[in-house]
Motif scaffolding. Sequence first.
Motif, mmCIF file in Angstrom:
data_model
loop_
_atom_site.group_PDB
_atom_site.id
_atom_site.type_symbol
_atom_site.label_atom_id
_atom_site.label_comp_id
_atom_site.label_asym_id
_atom_site.label_seq_id
_atom_site.Cartn_x
_atom_site.Cartn_y
_atom_site.Cartn_z
ATOM 1 N N ARG A 96 -15.951 101.241 -9.580
ATOM 2 C CA ARG A 96 -15.086 102.550 -9.708
ATOM 3 C C ARG A 96 -14.228 102.261 -8.147
ATOM 4 O O ARG A 96 -13.238 102.259 -8.154
ATOM 5 C CB ARG A 96 -15.778 103.856 -9.912
ATOM 6 C CG ARG A 96 -14.703 104.912 -10.099
ATOM 7 C CD ARG A 96 -15.123 105.997 -10.558
ATOM 8 N NE ARG A 96 -15.674 105.716 -12.204
ATOM 9 C CZ ARG A 96 -16.810 106.408 -12.825
ATOM 10 N NH1 ARG A 96 -17.543 107.216 -12.230
ATOM 11 N NH2 ARG A 96 -17.040 105.901 -13.832
ATOM 12 N N LYS A 97 -15.023 102.051 -7.183
ATOM 13 C CA LYS A 97 -14.660 102.217 -5.822
ATOM 14 C C LYS A 97 -13.784 100.752 -5.704
ATOM 15 O O LYS A 97 -12.636 101.015 -5.087
ATOM 16 C CB LYS A 97 -15.870 102.063 -4.865
ATOM 17 C CG LYS A 97 -16.331 103.276 -4.628
ATOM 18 C CD LYS A 97 -17.219 103.430 -3.282
ATOM 19 C CE LYS A 97 -18.385 104.394 -3.662
ATOM 20 N NZ LYS A 97 -19.723 103.938 -3.407
ATOM 21 N N THR A 100 -9.505 100.033 -6.712
ATOM 22 C CA THR A 100 -8.290 100.544 -5.968
ATOM 23 C C THR A 100 -7.756 98.997 -5.529
ATOM 24 O O THR A 100 -6.467 99.052 -5.280
ATOM 25 C CB THR A 100 -8.597 101.321 -4.679
ATOM 26 O OG1 THR A 100 -9.604 100.492 -3.945
ATOM 27 C CG2 THR A 100 -8.967 102.880 -4.947
ATOM 28 N N HIS A 130 -9.259 109.012 -6.422
ATOM 29 C CA HIS A 130 -9.901 108.165 -5.381
ATOM 30 C C HIS A 130 -9.745 108.992 -3.937
ATOM 31 O O HIS A 130 -10.148 108.281 -2.797
ATOM 32 C CB HIS A 130 -9.044 106.953 -5.119
ATOM 33 C CG HIS A 130 -9.636 106.055 -6.125
ATOM 34 N ND1 HIS A 130 -10.664 105.259 -6.349
ATOM 35 C CD2 HIS A 130 -8.941 105.739 -7.345
ATOM 36 C CE1 HIS A 130 -10.668 104.676 -7.615
ATOM 37 N NE2 HIS A 130 -9.570 104.874 -8.298
#
Lengths: 329, 308
Positions: A96-97, A100, A130
Amino acid sequence: MSPKIKEKQKPLLEVVNLKKYYPIKKGIISKTVGHVKAVDGISFSVYPGETMGLVGESGCGKSTTGRSIVRLDDPTDGDVIFQNKNLANLSKNEMRKLRTDLQIIFQDPYSSLNPRKRIGDLLAEPLRAHKLAEGEEIERKVNNILEIVGLTKYHKSRYPHEFSGGQRQRIGIARALILNPKLIICDEPVSALDVSIQAQVLNLLKDLQKEFNLTYVFIAHGLGAVKYISDRITVMYLGKIVEIAPTEEIFNQPRHPYTKILLSAYPVPNPHMRNREQIVVEGDVPSPANPPKGCAFHTRCPFAQPICREKTPPLDGENHQVACHFPLT
Amino acid sequence: MSLPNINEPLTKQSLESKTLVMEELGKEESYLRLVTRRFFKHKLAVAGLIVFTLIILMDIFAQVIAPHHPNAVSDTFEAAPSADHLLGTDQVGRDVFSRLVYASRVSITVGLGAVAIYVAIGTVLGALAGYFGKWVDNIIMRVTDVFMSFPYLMVILVLVSVIGPNLFNITLVLGILGWPQVARLVRGSVLSIKEMDYVKAGVALGYSTPKIIFQHILPNAFAPILVNATFGVASAIIMEASLSFLGMGVRPPAASWGNMLTQAQSLTVLSSQPWLWIPPGLMILLSVLSINFIGDGLRDALESNQSR
C-alpha cells in the motif's frame, strides 16, 4: 537499447519469469483439472524515463501482465522487482505504501471513475489516503493537476457522467499522476477513445513524461499508438514474449515471424504501399489452457521446422531479443 | 511534491475547455435532482408519498389529532359513529378513531425499525460475502440459506412468545430474521461492482479495504437496497398486523391495527358493526399500498443513472 537509456543504467522495473495461471475447475468438488496459462514465464526490464510498449493480440496476456505488476492480480510465480523491492512477496501494508510510486491508467474511461464522486473528491482522495497533503494544500494540488491535464478547477464540482470519454481519460490520468508516481502502467489507455482524441491523450502522456520524468509500460493492441509513444516494444504471443527491441527495429527489421505477421496486418495509410508483402496466417490462436509444445507459435508459423515442435526457443540477444529458432534477418 | 507549471500546448487546451465550461454551466444537474425529477413524474408514487406523509404526520401529532385518550373508556359500548365518537366505540367503550390514530405509531415503528435493523445487518454481511469471496462468502451464504429455509411466521411466533410480545421485541425479531434477502441482493451487486475499474483503481491507489467497500462499492449498490427496504417496510407492517391479529403482537390495551382487527373475528361484528374493522383494515391497506407505490416510483427513478 534506445538512445534515451544510458549505458549500464539500473532498471526501474524488472519482471523475472512472471507467471499467472488461472485454475480450471470442474465437477462437484471443484477439482482443478488444468490451468489457463495467461502469462507463462515472461521476463523484461524497464529503464527510468523510457516507455516500454507491450503489444499482442487479444488474450495474449498483456493486460494480465500489467495487472500483475501492480498486484491487482496476484502472480502465480515469478518476481516483480521495483526500486529494489520484490512486489511479489510484499505484505498488503508494505504494498500500500509503495503504490504512490506505481500507478495504473485503465482502458475504459467510463468504468474507471466512481460515478457517485465529484471530480474534486476523486482527485483529493489519493492525497488524503496517503496523507500527502492537508487542507489548502490539497485544493492547490488538485487545481494544479487539473490544469496540467487540460481541465480547469471549474470542473471539480462535476460528476463523471458530465464529461466526454477523452475528458474522463484525462481525469483518470490526473488521478494516477497526483501521487507523483515513478512508473505508470497504461493499460490500453486510448483504445476506447476515437482517433482524434487518441492523439490528444497520447500527446498529453508524452508531455507529462518529459515534465515529470515518468516511466511508462504502455499496453496496447493498436500498433499506431505504440509506435508513436514507445521507445522499446515487447511483443507477446500466447502468454510468452516473442521479441523485445527498440521501436525502430521492430518496425523496420522484425526478427520473429509473428512480429512480421503482426506488422503486415497493420494497415498503412498509403495507397502506393498497397502491394507490399502480406503474410496471412492460417488458423486460430491455440487455447492458453493447452498451449502447443515447443515454440507456442509453431502451429501457425510459415517457417516452422521439426525442432520448433520439440524445443521452446529461449529469449536471446542483447538489445534486440527474440525467441525463435530461425530468426528472420 | 511540487508540480511544475503547464507547458505551451496544454495552455491552449485548457483555454478551450474553459470556454466549454462557461457554455455548459447552466446545464448542470446533480444526481439527486435528476432522481427527484423522475420520481415526481410517477403519479402513483407521488400519491403514495402524500398518503404516507399524512400517516407519518398523524403518527407524530397523534396527541393533537385524537379526540380521546386511546385507552379511555366511555359509557357507551359498541356505539355507532357519532359526533363525539367519529368512528364509534369498541366493545369496552374506547374511541375507535383515537385508537386508530395511536395505532399508526405501532405500525410505523415496527415498519421502519425492523427494516433499519435488517438492512444494516444484510448490507454488511452481503458486502463482506461479495467483496472477500471464497470461504467468507461460503460461510455467510450458507448461514443465509439456513435463515431462508426457516418457516418464517412459525419462527417469529415462537421467538416472540419466548421473549415476550411487545413492540420492541417484535421490531427486533422481524429485524433479525429479515436480513437474508438484503444480504443476497447486496452480495450480487457487490460482486458485479467490485469488478469495475474504479474499484480496481481504488486498490491501485492504495485505499484501505473498508474505504473501498463503504465509500466506493456500497454507494453504487444503494439503489436496489433502497427499493428493497421500501417494500420491506410494507411487509413488516403486514407482519406486525398478522402477529397482533394472532395475539402474538402488541398486547391490549395498547392499540395496533392488527389487534383492532381481531375483533372482527365475531360474526356479529362483521355483519353489523363495520366501524370496528373497516377502518383498521383500510389503514393497513392504505399504508402498505402507498409504500409500495413509493417503492415502484423509486425503482423507476433510480433504475438508469446516466440517461437523462
